[in-house]
Design an enzyme around this catalytic site. Structure first.
Site, PDB file in Angstrom:
ATOM      1  CG  HIS A 211      75.446  64.958  82.264  1.00 58.91           C
ATOM      2  ND1 HIS A 211      75.622  64.634  80.964  1.00 58.91           N
ATOM      3  CD2 HIS A 211      75.936  63.986  83.091  1.00 58.91           C
ATOM      4  CE1 HIS A 211      76.153  63.500  80.914  1.00 58.91           C
ATOM      5  NE2 HIS A 211      76.226  63.016  82.375  1.00 58.91           N
ATOM      6  CB  CYS A 242      72.791  59.503  79.924  1.00 58.88           C
ATOM      7  SG  CYS A 242      72.898  57.798  80.425  1.00 58.88           S
TER       8      CYS A 242
HETATM    9  P1  HMG Z   1      70.818  42.359  79.952  1.00 59.56           P
HETATM   10  O1  HMG Z   1      69.980  42.274  78.768  1.00 59.56           O
HETATM   11  O2  HMG Z   1      69.941  42.515  81.207  1.00 59.56           O
HETATM   12  O3  HMG Z   1      72.067  41.236  80.385  1.00 59.56           O
HETATM   13  O4  HMG Z   1      71.683  43.788  80.165  1.00 59.56           O
HETATM   14  P2  HMG Z   1      72.086  39.872  79.878  1.00 59.56           P
HETATM   15  O5  HMG Z   1      72.981  39.165  80.816  1.00 59.56           O
HETATM   16  O6  HMG Z   1      70.622  39.189  79.444  1.00 59.56           O
HETATM   17  O7  HMG Z   1      72.927  40.288  78.469  1.00 59.56           O
HETATM   18  C1  HMG Z   1      72.306  40.903  77.224  1.00 59.56           C
HETATM   19  C2  HMG Z   1      73.230  40.705  76.096  1.00 59.56           C
HETATM   20  O8  HMG Z   1      74.454  41.581  76.454  1.00 59.56           O
HETATM   21  C3  HMG Z   1      73.823  39.411  75.857  1.00 59.56           C
HETATM   22  O9  HMG Z   1      74.152  39.506  74.505  1.00 59.56           O
HETATM   23  C4  HMG Z   1      75.031  39.261  76.640  1.00 59.56           C
HETATM   24  O10 HMG Z   1      76.110  38.480  76.018  1.00 59.56           O
HETATM   25  C5  HMG Z   1      75.447  40.760  76.455  1.00 59.56           C
HETATM   26  P3  HMG Z   1      73.120  38.708  73.285  1.00 59.56           P
HETATM   27  O11 HMG Z   1      72.902  37.414  73.730  1.00 59.56           O
HETATM   28  O12 HMG Z   1      71.914  39.651  73.415  1.00 59.56           O
HETATM   29  O13 HMG Z   1      74.059  38.834  71.974  1.00 59.56           O
HETATM   30  N1  HMG Z   1      76.325  41.282  77.656  1.00 59.56           N
HETATM   31  C6  HMG Z   1      77.582  41.851  77.666  1.00 59.56           C
HETATM   32  N2  HMG Z   1      78.044  42.321  76.243  1.00 59.56           N
HETATM   33  C7  HMG Z   1      79.298  43.254  76.400  1.00 59.56           C
HETATM   34  N3  HMG Z   1      79.657  43.452  77.643  1.00 59.56           N
HETATM   35  C8  HMG Z   1      78.998  43.092  78.763  1.00 59.56           C
HETATM   36  C9  HMG Z   1      77.931  42.174  78.749  1.00 59.56           C
HETATM   37  N4  HMG Z   1      77.259  41.719  79.750  1.00 59.56           N
HETATM   38  C10 HMG Z   1      76.182  41.098  78.939  1.00 59.56           C
HETATM   39  N5  HMG Z   1      79.782  43.258  80.002  1.00 59.56           N
HETATM   40  C11 HMG Z   1      73.763  45.020  80.648  1.00 59.56           C
HETATM   41  C12 HMG Z   1      72.683  44.112  81.129  1.00 59.56           C
HETATM   42  C13 HMG Z   1      74.359  45.750  82.017  1.00 59.56           C
HETATM   43  C14 HMG Z   1      74.893  44.148  79.863  1.00 59.56           C
HETATM   44  C15 HMG Z   1      73.280  46.034  79.796  1.00 59.56           C
HETATM   45  O14 HMG Z   1      72.120  46.702  80.418  1.00 59.56           O
HETATM   46  C16 HMG Z   1      74.214  47.111  79.557  1.00 59.56           C
HETATM   47  O15 HMG Z   1      75.313  46.763  78.780  1.00 59.56           O
HETATM   48  N6  HMG Z   1      74.031  48.192  79.830  1.00 59.56           N
HETATM   49  C17 HMG Z   1      74.786  49.426  79.540  1.00 59.56           C
HETATM   50  C18 HMG Z   1      74.029  51.018  79.792  1.00 59.56           C
HETATM   51  C19 HMG Z   1      75.420  51.948  79.612  1.00 59.56           C
HETATM   52  O16 HMG Z   1      76.388  51.677  79.242  1.00 59.56           O
HETATM   53  N7  HMG Z   1      74.670  53.134  79.901  1.00 59.56           N
HETATM   54  C20 HMG Z   1      75.505  54.191  79.783  1.00 59.56           C
HETATM   55  C21 HMG Z   1      76.459  54.266  80.988  1.00 59.56           C
HETATM   56  S1  HMG Z   1      75.792  54.806  82.325  1.00 59.56           S
HETATM   57  C22 HMG Z   1      76.077  56.510  82.226  1.00 59.56           C
HETATM   58  O17 HMG Z   1      76.405  56.983  81.281  1.00 59.56           O
HETATM   59  C23 HMG Z   1      75.816  57.511  83.580  1.00 59.56           C
HETATM   60  C24 HMG Z   1      77.383  58.203  83.849  1.00 59.56           C
HETATM   61  O18 HMG Z   1      77.895  59.010  82.970  1.00 59.56           O
HETATM   62  C25 HMG Z   1      76.917  58.928  85.195  1.00 59.56           C
HETATM   63  C26 HMG Z   1      75.984  59.768  85.035  1.00 59.56           C
HETATM   64  O19 HMG Z   1      75.872  60.822  84.451  1.00 59.56           O
HETATM   65  O20 HMG Z   1      74.922  59.805  85.873  1.00 59.56           O
HETATM   66  C27 HMG Z   1      78.358  56.901  84.525  1.00 59.56           C
HETATM   67 MG    MG Z   2      77.209  60.995  82.584  1.00 58.47          MG
END
Ligand code: HMG
Ligand code: MG
Length: 306
Positions: A211, A242
């Site tokens: 970044h 992010c």
């Molecule tokens: P959680 O709250 O711990 O998990 O989230 P949960 O199992 O209790 O589920 C919470 C809700 O998410 C529930 O729905 C699940 O059904 C749903 P609700 O009952 O509240 O309506 N759920 C899902 N929905 C869709 N797809 C799924 C899924 N799993 C559960 N796969 C979880 C844990 C991992 C889901 C959440 O924390 C999350 O989605 N995090 C994503 C964060 C993210 O995307 N961050 C950005 C990407 S990382 C980044 O950008 C860095 C990178 O670029 C590299 C860098 O720059 O360093 C890659």
């Molecule tokens: Mg990134």
């Protein structure tokens, strides 16, 4: 650095995921598809097209299934997606996705904020993803975030990054993308990072994901090139940041990396002008100015010459 004649680099275009996930406006799947097609037509061959994550956590990536279903099958083009867990992988497979990425962090605090679990718990989840992905014949890339600093706890040791990278590589990720999530890295820090990571993962399985928050991304890429890294992630127009990294700006702009590679005589197979056009398209939809200095210069030149 010595001559780079005959060298080639692969760019992983992350604008439609890492970029768009942190812009003010949320874009409909149809516009994301249009952007991705323009970028593929520009010659980019690996493009992150979405994320199968919770819509509550990252609303911008809602509709990723629709994006995948609408994307054309193009020769040599791989459309990829982030998956945080087994559910994400199942949804990705159902949408026709053939390559995914899991994402871990080298900082406990960031891991909690980003995916609501510890680093060890995330690695356990990813083991299950790997098994299912292997059965489905889907390749898995591994990300490590916060490789040169954490937005919550500051300094991150290269040895910690190396340990998480080794764990992801050991479980079968074909490539480890080292994420300078908050863009605080410098060439010296990049060297220390790669010195540690190349002890445990072959350099040809490492990628740089910088970044540009502090304007060091191009310098860091130049350093990584000199150390043998040949894969870099970038975002058209320098989109994004992010959502769980306060203050982080976008990825290094694809246009800026292409200009650097052109200057070094390194092959990449991408048409810089066509990427600038794709950047104009997406900036218009987002109501923003490009963050790419190269795009800004080329657009000004076009206006002068029109
Ligand atoms: P959680 O709250 O711990 O998990 O989230 P949960 O199992 O209790 O589920 C919470 C809700 O998410 C529930 O729905 C699940 O059904 C749903 P609700 O009952 O509240 O309506 N759920 C899902 N929905 C869709 N797809 C799924 C899924 N799993 C559960 N796969 C979880 C844990 C991992 C889901 C959440 O924390 C999350 O989605 N995090 C994503 C964060 C993210 O995307 N961050 C950005 C990407 S990382 C980044 O950008 C860095 C990178 O670029 C590299 C860098 O720059 O360093 C890659
Ligand atoms: Mg990134």
């Amino acid at each position: 650095m010595n001559s780079h004649l005959e060298l080639s680099v692969r760019l992983v275009e992350v604008g439609a995921r890492d970029g768009l996930q942190n812009e003010k406006r949320t874009l409909a799947p149809a516009i994301r598809v249009e952007l991705l097609k323009k970028l593929a037509n520009a010659g980019l061959r690996t493009l992150e097209a979405g994320a199968f994550v919770s819509e509550r956590w990252v609303p911008h990536m809602a509709g990723s299934g629709d994006v995948f279903k609408a994307l054309p099958d193009l020769p040599d083009v791989t459309w990829t997606a982030l998956v945080p867990n087994a559910r994400g992988l199942e949804e990705a497979l159902a949408a026709g996705c053939r390559e995914v990425a899991v994402f871990a962090a080298a900082s406990e605090a960031f891991s909690q904020k980003n995916i609501n679990c510890s680093i060890a718990e995330s690695l356990e989840r990813f083991e299950a993803v790997m098994v299912r992905a292997r059965d489905a014949g889907v390749r898995v890339r591994g990300y490590v975030s916060c490789v040169m600093g954490c937005p919550f706890t500051g300094h991150v040791k290269p040895e910690t990054v190396a340990a998480v990278s080794a764990a992801l590589y050991g479980m079968g990720c074909y490539e480890i993308s080292l994420g300078d999530t908050i863009g605080t890295g410098t060439p010296a820090a990049t060297k220390a990072l790669l010195d540690a990571c190349t002890q445990v993962v072959p350099v040809n399985a490492l990628a740089g994901h910088f970044h540009d928050t502090y304007g060091m991304a191009i310098a860091n890429i130049h350093t990584a090139l000199g150390m043998g890294v040949r894969v870099f992630d970038s975002s058209v127009a320098g989109l994004g940041g992010c959502p769980y990294s306060p203050g982080a700006t976008g990825n290094v702009a694809t246009e800026d990396v292409l200009y650097l590679l052109n200057g070094l005589g390194i092959k990449h197979g991408v048409d810089l002008d066509a990427v600038v056009d794709a950047g104009e398209f997406i900036d218009a939809h987002l109501g923003r100015e490009t963050a790419s200095r190269v795009a800004r210069a080329l657009l000004a030149k076009r206006r002068r010459e029109a």
